[in-house]
Every structure is written in structure tokens, then in C-alpha cells.
Design a protein around this motif. Structure first.
Motif, short mmCIF file in Angstrom:
data_model
loop_
_atom_site.label_atom_id
_atom_site.label_comp_id
_atom_site.label_asym_id
_atom_site.label_seq_id
_atom_site.Cartn_x
_atom_site.Cartn_y
_atom_site.Cartn_z
N LEU A 148 0.83 -1.21 0.00
CA LEU A 148 0.00 0.00 0.00
C LEU A 148 0.87 1.26 0.00
CD1 LEU A 148 -2.77 -1.13 2.49
CD2 LEU A 148 -3.11 -0.58 0.08
N ARG A 149 1.95 1.24 0.77
CA ARG A 149 2.85 2.39 0.77
C ARG A 149 3.48 2.60 -0.60
NH1 ARG A 149 5.93 1.02 6.46
NH2 ARG A 149 4.34 1.88 7.86
N TRP A 150 3.82 1.49 -1.25
CA TRP A 150 4.38 1.59 -2.61
C TRP A 150 3.37 2.20 -3.57
CZ3 TRP A 150 2.97 -0.39 -7.34
CH2 TRP A 150 3.91 -0.26 -8.37
N VAL A 151 2.11 1.81 -3.46
CA VAL A 151 1.05 2.35 -4.32
C VAL A 151 0.93 3.86 -4.12
CG1 VAL A 151 -1.44 2.40 -4.72
CG2 VAL A 151 -0.25 0.20 -4.53
N LEU A 152 0.92 4.29 -2.85
CA LEU A 152 0.81 5.73 -2.56
C LEU A 152 1.98 6.49 -3.16
CD1 LEU A 152 -0.31 5.63 1.19
CD2 LEU A 152 -1.74 6.13 -0.80
N TRP A 153 3.20 5.92 -3.02
CA TRP A 153 4.38 6.59 -3.57
C TRP A 153 4.36 6.58 -5.10
CZ3 TRP A 153 8.28 4.17 -6.51
CH2 TRP A 153 9.37 5.01 -6.83
N ARG A 154 4.05 5.44 -5.68
CA ARG A 154 4.10 5.30 -7.15
C ARG A 154 3.06 6.17 -7.83
NH1 ARG A 154 5.07 5.38 -11.56
NH2 ARG A 154 5.74 3.81 -13.06
N LYS A 155 1.88 6.26 -7.24
CA LYS A 155 0.78 7.02 -7.84
C LYS A 155 0.70 8.44 -7.31
CE LYS A 155 -0.51 3.55 -10.29
NZ LYS A 155 -0.34 3.58 -11.77
N GLN A 156 1.65 8.81 -6.44
CA GLN A 156 1.71 10.17 -5.87
C GLN A 156 0.38 10.54 -5.22
OE1 GLN A 156 3.07 12.73 -9.05
NE2 GLN A 156 5.18 11.99 -8.88
#
Length: 198
Positions: free
Chosen positions: A184-192
Motif C-alpha cells: 500500500l505504501r508503494w502504491v501511494l508513492w508510485r501514484k503520488q
């Protein structure tokens, strides 16, 4: 000298009172700002919706139970009863592994074996009733849609293609069965994205 001492005492008391009042004022200001920030986050429009796959989009619970029993029987573990399965629903994987006394070094192999079994049986799995319509409606409203799953990406893609649910903007599949926090953290970072937007 008495008037001087009396005056000094009153001045110290006044200054002390002012400092206490200032501290109370700062605490109230911080508390008000925090409450306003929370309310603002709650009012902020959600722009991205992340779905789990198994049990949310794919009605795969009964297949998972069937394959788990099959693998357990092959390896000499006690099969899971219906009552146990219902009790274990919603529990963390760590708790389930501990209850059945499965050595942690065997967990990765068990996961691979179970995924292979699941892949063979996914053709029998249907979407959760009403979920395709919900997904289509959310897409029509302009939401960014994604799937965050510990299942294999190939299984997820094959299922979506088979049932023509091809509206998702991203799939974030991670083999780590012990939690999706990092994904989930990766999704937030990747999708800004900000947490309040998701």
C-alpha cells in the motif's frame, strides 16, 4: 523595602499567570488545528479506491478451503473443519500458522504449492455477486481503481480477463502473505497519492 517586595511578588504572579494563559492558548490552538486537519481529510474527495482480490472481487473462499484441505492431507496435517475455517476467517496469517504449528521455514513452500492448486481451480470461481456492477459504477464516476493482493499477478489477470473486468488502472501483487502495508505504501508513492485520497 516592603512595597518593592510586594510589587515584585505581584509582578511575578502576573507574569506566571500570563505564561500559563499563553500555554493554554497554544494547546487550544494546536488542538483546534489538529481537529480541523482531521475534518479536512475526512471531507477531502477520495480519488483512488483499492480492492482486495480474494473474497472481495473473486468469490474464491470455498476453492481456497478445498485446496487447503487437499494440501494439508498430502503433507500429513490435520484437515480444517468447517467450524475451524469459519473461526479463522479474518485472522492474520501469522495467527493461523501458529495455531496449526506449521514451521515458518515451510510456509513459503506451502504458499507456492497452494497457489499452484488455486491456479488450476480458478476457472470455477465467479465474481462476488454484484461486485462487477459496483466496480463499473465507480469507474463511471471517475475514480482511479486498483487491486492490492498477496495473490499471484497471473491469477488475478486471468480472472479479470475471463470475466471481462478490465477497468483497473493498476495491479499491485506481492507474494508477502504477512501483510499488505508495504504494498500500500508503494502504491501511494508510485501514484503520488495521499492517504486521505485513497
Amino acid at each position: 523595602p516592603f512595597p518593592v517586595l510586594e510589587s515584585s511578588g505581584r509582578g511575578a504572579a502576573v507574569r506566571g499567570g500570563r505564561r500559563r494563559a499563553e500555554r493554554r492558548g497554544r494547546r487550544r490552538l494546536v488542538g483546534r488545528q489538529w481537529r480541523e486537519g482531521v475534518r479536512g481529510a475526512m471531507r477531502q474527495k477520495k480519488t483512488c479506491i483499492c480492492f482486495d482480490f480474494d473474497g472481495t472481487i473473486a468469490d474464491s473462499y470455498h476453492l481456497f478451503l478445498e485446496k487447503t484441505r487437499h494440501v494439508a492431507q498430502e503433507l500429513g496435517y490435520r484437515p480444517i473443519s468447517d467450524a475451524q475455517a469459519e473461526h479463522l476467517r479474518g485472522q492474520h496469517v501469522r495467527d493461523i500458522v501458529a495455531q496449526f504449528r506449521i514451521p515458518y521455514y515451510r510456509v513459503p513452500w506451502l504458499v507456492l504449492r497452494l497457489r499452484a492448486e488455486m491456479r488450476e481451480g480458478m476457472g470455477r470461481v465467479a465474481p462476488v455477486e454484484g461486485m462487477p456492477g459496483v466496480i463499473a459504477a465507480l469507474r463511471g464516476r471517475g475514480y482511479m481503481l486498483g487491486i492490492v493482493s498477496s495473490n499471484c499477478e497471473r491469477i488475478v489477470k486471468d480472472f479479470l480477463d475471463r470475466h471481462r473486468i478490465q477497468v483497473f488502472d493498476f495491479l499491485a501483487c506481492n507474494s508477502n502473505i504477512f501483510g499488505k502495508v508495504r504494498t500500500l505504501r508503494w502504491v501511494l508513492w508510485r501514484k503520488q497519492l495521499q492517504p486521505a485520497e485513497t
